[in-house]
Design an enzyme around this catalytic site. Sequence first.
Site, short mmCIF file in Angstrom:
data_model
loop_
_atom_site.label_atom_id
_atom_site.label_comp_id
_atom_site.label_asym_id
_atom_site.label_seq_id
_atom_site.Cartn_x
_atom_site.Cartn_y
_atom_site.Cartn_z
CG HIS A 66 -1.96 1.03 1.29
ND1 HIS A 66 -2.01 2.26 1.54
CD2 HIS A 66 -3.34 0.71 0.64
CE1 HIS A 66 -2.99 2.78 1.36
NE2 HIS A 66 -3.94 1.78 0.80
CG ASP B 198 -8.65 -4.53 -2.35
OD1 ASP B 198 -9.63 -4.38 -1.80
OD2 ASP B 198 -8.05 -3.60 -2.65
N1 ACO Z 1 4.11 -7.72 -4.93
C1 ACO Z 1 5.27 -7.76 -4.99
N2 ACO Z 1 6.11 -6.48 -4.57
C2 ACO Z 1 5.63 -5.34 -4.57
C3 ACO Z 1 4.22 -5.36 -4.12
C4 ACO Z 1 3.54 -6.59 -4.32
N3 ACO Z 1 2.25 -6.56 -4.36
N4 ACO Z 1 3.84 -4.09 -3.83
C5 ACO Z 1 4.93 -3.41 -3.87
N5 ACO Z 1 6.07 -4.22 -4.35
C6 ACO Z 1 7.43 -3.67 -4.31
C7 ACO Z 1 7.64 -2.98 -5.75
O1 ACO Z 1 8.09 -3.62 -6.63
C8 ACO Z 1 8.95 -2.17 -5.30
O2 ACO Z 1 10.01 -2.91 -4.99
P1 ACO Z 1 11.61 -2.20 -5.24
O3 ACO Z 1 11.45 -1.29 -4.18
O4 ACO Z 1 12.58 -3.26 -5.28
O5 ACO Z 1 11.41 -1.53 -6.59
C9 ACO Z 1 8.47 -1.79 -3.42
O6 ACO Z 1 7.77 -3.08 -3.26
C10 ACO Z 1 7.72 -0.49 -3.27
O7 ACO Z 1 6.54 -0.60 -4.06
P2 ACO Z 1 5.92 0.63 -5.02
O8 ACO Z 1 5.24 0.03 -6.10
O9 ACO Z 1 6.86 1.65 -5.27
O10 ACO Z 1 4.94 1.04 -3.78
P3 ACO Z 1 3.67 2.11 -4.38
O11 ACO Z 1 3.21 2.67 -3.10
O12 ACO Z 1 3.88 2.75 -5.43
O13 ACO Z 1 2.47 1.08 -4.53
C11 ACO Z 1 0.68 -0.42 -4.75
C12 ACO Z 1 1.58 0.62 -3.87
C13 ACO Z 1 0.10 0.12 -5.85
C14 ACO Z 1 -0.61 -0.68 -3.69
C15 ACO Z 1 1.68 -1.82 -4.72
O14 ACO Z 1 1.58 -2.15 -3.32
C16 ACO Z 1 0.60 -2.82 -5.39
O15 ACO Z 1 0.56 -2.63 -6.86
N6 ACO Z 1 -0.01 -3.74 -4.87
C17 ACO Z 1 -0.67 -4.85 -5.38
C18 ACO Z 1 -2.04 -4.37 -5.84
C19 ACO Z 1 -3.05 -4.01 -4.61
O16 ACO Z 1 -3.33 -4.69 -3.71
N7 ACO Z 1 -3.44 -2.80 -4.62
C20 ACO Z 1 -4.67 -2.21 -3.72
C21 ACO Z 1 -4.17 -1.28 -3.08
S1 ACO Z 1 -5.30 -1.07 -1.68
C22 ACO Z 1 -6.85 -0.26 -2.24
O17 ACO Z 1 -6.67 0.43 -3.38
C23 ACO Z 1 -7.97 -0.33 -1.53
#
Ligand code: ACO
Length: 436
Positions: free
Chosen positions: A312, A370
């Site tokens: 998140h 979720d």
């Molecule tokens: N699985 C694997 N790796 C992940 C995940 C994941 N679910 N989420 C983040 N990461 C990793 C990224 O690849 C990144 O790695 P790095 O530092 O080596 O490059 C690091 O963790 C940071 O992630 P970001 O993408 O920079 O985090 P951001 O805050 O931009 O994204 C997000 C948050 C979009 C929710 C992301 O965690 C994601 O795509 N999760 C899966 C989708 C999801 O569950 N969304 C629901 C959000 S809650 C809602 O809307 C109610």
Amino acid sequence: MSTEKKATLTFTDGTAAVEFPIYGGTIGPDVLDIRKLYGASGKFTFDPGFMSTAACESRITYIDGDKGELLYRGYPIEQVAVHCDFLDTCYLLLNGELPTEEQSQDFDGRVLRHTMVQEQMSRFFLGFRRDSHPMALLVACVGALAAFYHDSLDIQNPEHRFVSAIRLLAKMPTLVSMAYKYSIGQPFIYPKNSLSYTANFMRMMFGTPCEEYAVNDVLTRALDRILILHADHEQNASTSTVRLAGSSGANPFACIAAGIATLWGPAHGGANEACLVMLDDIQRQGGIEKIGEYVGKFKDKNSGVKLMGFGHRVYKNYDPRAKLMRETCHEVLAELGLENDPLFALAMKLEQIALEDDYFVKRKLYPNVDFYSGIVQKALGFPTSMFTCIFALARTVGWIAQWNEMIGEPDQKIGRPRQLYTGPVRRDIPQQFRRD
Ligand code: ACO
């Protein structure tokens, strides 16, 4: 906002230093008021994704991502979820305080008396293919409401804003259930105002004209909790979209339609659908045995897949809503005699493995709401394609509350971000492209 603290920004290119006031909220990080930066220095700030930018001042919802805390008007989500129903929560978010008995009766009555949509709306659906994604129908139908309610579109009039809020809250369950019924070719079910908001919605979703729909209190309460947990979440992508759309003076129905469109994305509201698809896929490929292989893929940037329902932008701890949702998941599965549901067992194992894995630990990736909400919704009978619509139904109140707050601000301005331009500098169209 307190203004005793100040920050000074100095430059290495000869531009004179600029001093900014620092404001403190009631809780949360202080903010630098950089509004005069451009005027004083000719420079913009650069913050795509709003990683360090507070786009507005708000008194509605607060998240402490490190603690894993979510407050609605100051009340912890754990207390709201247990002591309030969804309409109490709506009242709280819209008005700032919980309703008294009398206020609650008045508010609930108003919402429940506005649940029908114009009969012409039912013909609107006929223009869509039966296999359309229900979110496509929802974006269109909510936007179309503006065509029916000219009498409440003066956004500067608080009474009009209130009437629009009631209409949106009341009609969303009807429209969501119509989108579903249309997709499966069943007749639309008219609302029954003697039922609670959530029971009415379930009846419109799952009832048919052929037999009486039996309300199940445990399942209704579970859906009510899903609505409460998704009701608002401060300045997320869809809410920010609603605010930006609203800042131009657009009508509330158009603004909420813009929010629904944004919510549709898999990184936002589409995540619960994506999460269930992922769990189904793991289950089909061998279930718990295969978790290790999948976790490997989730950690591999080249695989292009993430562990859906994990991570998140704000929570760097357990999402408090995920805990409540896991509890609800237990209750619903027990009520339906599905305690041994393989997807739930798989989800819990996957959660445990990911929480112990260095990759997820280091990046502070925890389950978000979720992760479990898809399993609950599936057990309640909602097809995966409807999950994001349920989210939109729940979040409508948050969008309206935030939109209303923004419109009510005395110094409200149209949202107009600037940019770092890296395209071609001014040039002339070459001779061969000229039409002389
Ligand atoms: N699985 C694997 N790796 C992940 C995940 C994941 N679910 N989420 C983040 N990461 C990793 C990224 O690849 C990144 O790695 P790095 O530092 O080596 O490059 C690091 O963790 C940071 O992630 P970001 O993408 O920079 O985090 P951001 O805050 O931009 O994204 C997000 C948050 C979009 C929710 C992301 O965690 C994601 O795509 N999760 C899966 C989708 C999801 O569950 N969304 C629901 C959000 S809650 C809602 O809307 C109610």
